[in-house]
Design a protein around this motif. Sequence first.
Motif, PDB file in Angstrom:
ATOM      1  N   ARG A  30       0.819  -1.213   0.000  1.00 57.05           N
ATOM      2  CA  ARG A  30       0.000   0.000   0.000  1.00 57.05           C
ATOM      3  C   ARG A  30       0.854   1.264   0.000  1.00 57.05           C
ATOM      4  O   ARG A  30       0.531   2.245  -0.683  1.00 57.05           O
ATOM      5  N   SER A  31       1.944   1.247   0.741  1.00 56.19           N
ATOM      6  CA  SER A  31       2.771   2.446   0.823  1.00 56.19           C
ATOM      7  C   SER A  31       3.450   2.747  -0.510  1.00 56.19           C
ATOM      8  O   SER A  31       3.541   3.909  -0.927  1.00 56.19           O
ATOM      9  N   ILE A  32       3.908   1.708  -1.199  1.00 54.18           N
ATOM     10  CA  ILE A  32       4.533   1.920  -2.516  1.00 54.18           C
ATOM     11  C   ILE A  32       3.481   2.355  -3.530  1.00 54.18           C
ATOM     12  O   ILE A  32       3.721   3.251  -4.356  1.00 54.18           O
ATOM     13  N   ASN A  33       2.305   1.743  -3.468  1.00 50.99           N
ATOM     14  CA  ASN A  33       1.236   2.139  -4.387  1.00 50.99           C
ATOM     15  C   ASN A  33       0.829   3.598  -4.175  1.00 50.99           C
ATOM     16  O   ASN A  33       0.528   4.321  -5.135  1.00 50.99           O
ATOM     17  N   ARG A  34       0.814   4.040  -2.932  1.00 51.42           N
ATOM     18  CA  ARG A  34       0.466   5.438  -2.663  1.00 51.42           C
ATOM     19  C   ARG A  34       1.474   6.381  -3.324  1.00 51.42           C
ATOM     20  O   ARG A  34       1.105   7.460  -3.804  1.00 51.42           O
ATOM     21  N   ALA A  35       2.738   5.981  -3.335  1.00 52.22           N
ATOM     22  CA  ALA A  35       3.747   6.809  -3.990  1.00 52.22           C
ATOM     23  C   ALA A  35       3.468   6.919  -5.482  1.00 52.22           C
ATOM     24  O   ALA A  35       3.605   7.992  -6.079  1.00 52.22           O
ATOM     25  N   MET A  36       3.060   5.806  -6.113  1.00 47.76           N
ATOM     26  CA  MET A  36       2.700   5.851  -7.531  1.00 47.76           C
ATOM     27  C   MET A  36       1.444   6.672  -7.759  1.00 47.76           C
ATOM     28  O   MET A  36       1.334   7.414  -8.734  1.00 47.76           O
ATOM     29  N   GLU A  37       0.478   6.526  -6.869  1.00 49.97           N
ATOM     30  CA  GLU A  37      -0.765   7.284  -7.007  1.00 49.97           C
ATOM     31  C   GLU A  37      -0.504   8.785  -6.858  1.00 49.97           C
ATOM     32  O   GLU A  37      -1.129   9.601  -7.549  1.00 49.97           O
TER      33      GLU A  37
END
Length: 278
Positions: free
Chosen positions: A209-216
């Motif tokens: 989730r934390s890595i995905n938030r960076a992409m988002e």
Amino acid sequence: MASRPQLRIESGTAIDWIIFDRPDASNAFSAALLDAFSDALTTLAETGASVIGIRGEGKGFSSGVDLSEYATGTPVEDVARLRRNLDRWQAMWRHPKPVIVAIHGFCLGIAAQMPCFADMTIVTQDARIGEPGIPLGGGYIAPAWVSQVGAKRAKELAFLPGNHVDGKTAVEWGWANAAVPADRLIACVEALAERMAKIPLPVLTMKKRSINRAMEAGGFLTAVNAISESDAILHFEPSVLELRERLAKEGLRETLAQFRGESSTEIFIRFKGDSADG
């Protein structure tokens, strides 16, 4: 006689496999297969191993959309259909478990869009990954590549009909994590899953989730959530409607032949060779 299921789940200790099982139809994404895929993701969110793997049965991963079911309907209906596909892929993005896509053989059309939403992508060295062979739409697949390969390479993919890259190039571009020999693909993914499974699942979930938030934060989902409308608009463009009529009259093989040619990689290699000779 009951029809054969188009998808199956193989359960394991560290990884559960979702397997597209339409080898006689090149694992084309039918409505039934896509619904089964969504159901499998839902089921595996609460049960099974810590990692999900996705692969295709037979000679390739998937040829993309099932053209035998291809129908746009009204513009609003077409947008809704395209939106449903993106919702399926985003279910992988939001899934609590890491998702690894394993690609061999061919991975074309929307099948080449789907891995952009997975957590890791492992390909065979000789995989063929790219755009649909017939340009019936546009602005739907390549935009999902931009965050991983950059805008110019995404355009390189999109501007040549039927353009494709091999597994090694997909890694060089940043679209895939690794390219391995075909006979080592499954073993490689399962070895990765075994290592991942040593981390407690709640920790894996939060890392994801934390890595995905960076992409988002970089605009990934904002960009892909707008592509259904652009693709639907092109489906009703007169030249595309004419091409669909030609496809219906002449058949897939003959229509494909009009667009088949070298990939951009092959063109670059050829001209690089000409320069070296001169």
